[in-house]
Design a protein around this motif. Structure first.
Motif, mmCIF file in Angstrom:
data_model
loop_
_atom_site.group_PDB
_atom_site.id
_atom_site.type_symbol
_atom_site.label_atom_id
_atom_site.label_comp_id
_atom_site.label_asym_id
_atom_site.label_seq_id
_atom_site.Cartn_x
_atom_site.Cartn_y
_atom_site.Cartn_z
ATOM 1 N N VAL A 92 0.977 -1.254 0.009
ATOM 2 C CA VAL A 92 -0.015 -0.015 0.033
ATOM 3 C C VAL A 92 0.930 1.159 0.257
ATOM 4 C CG1 VAL A 92 -1.737 1.198 1.147
ATOM 5 C CG2 VAL A 92 -1.621 -1.329 1.224
ATOM 6 N N PRO A 128 2.071 5.548 -0.790
ATOM 7 C CA PRO A 128 1.522 6.596 -0.528
ATOM 8 C C PRO A 128 0.994 7.454 -2.155
ATOM 9 C CG PRO A 128 3.695 6.862 -0.134
ATOM 10 C CD PRO A 128 3.349 5.297 -0.133
ATOM 11 N N THR A 155 -4.201 3.268 4.591
ATOM 12 C CA THR A 155 -4.145 4.322 3.953
ATOM 13 C C THR A 155 -5.340 5.231 3.993
ATOM 14 O OG1 THR A 155 -4.153 5.271 1.454
ATOM 15 C CG2 THR A 155 -5.230 3.128 2.297
ATOM 16 N N ASP A 156 -5.624 6.519 3.524
ATOM 17 C CA ASP A 156 -6.743 7.215 3.788
ATOM 18 C C ASP A 156 -7.328 7.407 2.311
ATOM 19 O OD1 ASP A 156 -6.979 7.834 6.651
ATOM 20 O OD2 ASP A 156 -5.607 9.470 6.528
#
Length: 313
Positions: free
Chosen positions: A153, A155, A237-238
């Motif tokens: 995952v 950024p 993560t967002d």
């Protein structure tokens, strides 16, 4: 078209010596593709994390502003050797990810480059452990889920498709693929109309979805039941995450061999590619941005569901 690359990838991965290097070597010579791998050791062996980046014509890597899509092939392992001989059902997530990367790479050579960058990640482990789970046994992994998220995952991913075999349950009784609602920052949001539309288009059938519970979007390690790891990227993560499940009509153990169907994996590949085309063009979002902002204004943050909870930090 996707089936050709799926069969090539699955033949490569159905090997007791499968490795990250074997996968990365597939992408040599592609001008707009970068592929790399890293071997990581855990308590029960090691695995090779791979990352393939297919650069877009207007991607952020070249100074553009097109959205970047992440495609994560989620799994415990490709095989459960020596207790099982051959490629296991759980390996479908990796097969789908590698096949998607291979198809996108070949598209770039034929003049069909996407606007945005696409990041494809997964890991390659031909001899992972197994673990008990109801109603059928799961595949384990040499490394824990937090380490998987660290390498898979990224950024740079503005939105994520998480592809995972989801056959070891009695929740989805359909052979093919199914999608989850969007999960973001601890919230289970409504299904994306555009993702459903693309599913209808690529399968030629009515859309198939699957249920997500609060437990499923919390991290592994908190001692609560999870359907499987398909939505574990969402704890790291967002960015909005949608699960693409490769499914069966019956409960099939993740460590079962002879249970992978090339056409079903290719269906997931075709879906991921069409999502990548439209998303990196900026045609849609994985979630309703305004409604999400209103939810947080009304009810506050749900990010605590991305943690192990009280007393387990």
């Amino acid at each position: 078209m996707s089936l050709k690359y799926t069969m090539e990838a699955m033949e490569l991965l159905d090997d007791a010596s499968a490795s990250g290097k074997m996968v990365v070597d597939l992408f040599k010579g592609f001008e707009h593709v970068e592929a790399s791998y890293q071997t990581v050791a855990g308590a029960e062996g090691s695995t090779d994390f791979i990352k393939v980046v297919v650069k877009g014509t207007n991607g952020k890597l070249t100074g553009g502003n097109a959205p970047s899509l992440g495609i994560v092939g989620r799994l415990g392992g490709l095989g459960a050797r020596p207790s099982r001989i051959g490629f296991v059902s759980d390996g479908d997530g990796a097969a789908a990810a590698v096949s998607t990367a291979l198809k996108l790479a070949n598209m770039t050579e034929k003049g069909d480059r996407l606007p945005g960058d696409v990041y494809i990640t997964t890991h390659i482990c031909p001899n992972a452990p197994t673990e008990p789970h109801e109603p059928v046994d799961f595949m384990g992994s040499p490394v824990d889920i937090l380490e998987m998220n660290h390498y898979e995952v990224l950024p740079e991913m503005d939105a994520i498709i998480s592809i995972d075999t989801t056959k070891g349950n009695r929740i989805v009784n359909h052979r093919g693929i199914a999608i989850s609602p969007t999960v973001k920052s601890g919230w289970v949001l409504k299904f994306s109309d555009d993702l459903i539309r693309i599913m209808e288009m690529t399968t030629g059938e009515l859309p198939v979805t699957f249920t997500v519970t609060t437990q499923d979007i919390t991290p592994y390690g908190n001692d609560v039941y999870h359907l499987n790891s398909i939505l574990q990227p969402a704890v790291a993560t967002d960015a909005p995450v949608v699960g693409v499940a490769i499914t069966a009509k019956t409960a099939v153990p993740g460590c079962g061999t002879g249970a992978s169907h090339e056409v079903d994996v290719a269906q997931a590949v075709r879906y991921a590619i069409e999502v990548a085309k439209e998303y990196t063009l900026g045609n849609f979002e994985f979630y309703d941005v305004e409604e999400f902002a209103r939810l947080e204004k009304l009810y506050g943050s749900m990010k605590h569901l991305q943690t192990l909870g009280k007393g387990n930090e």
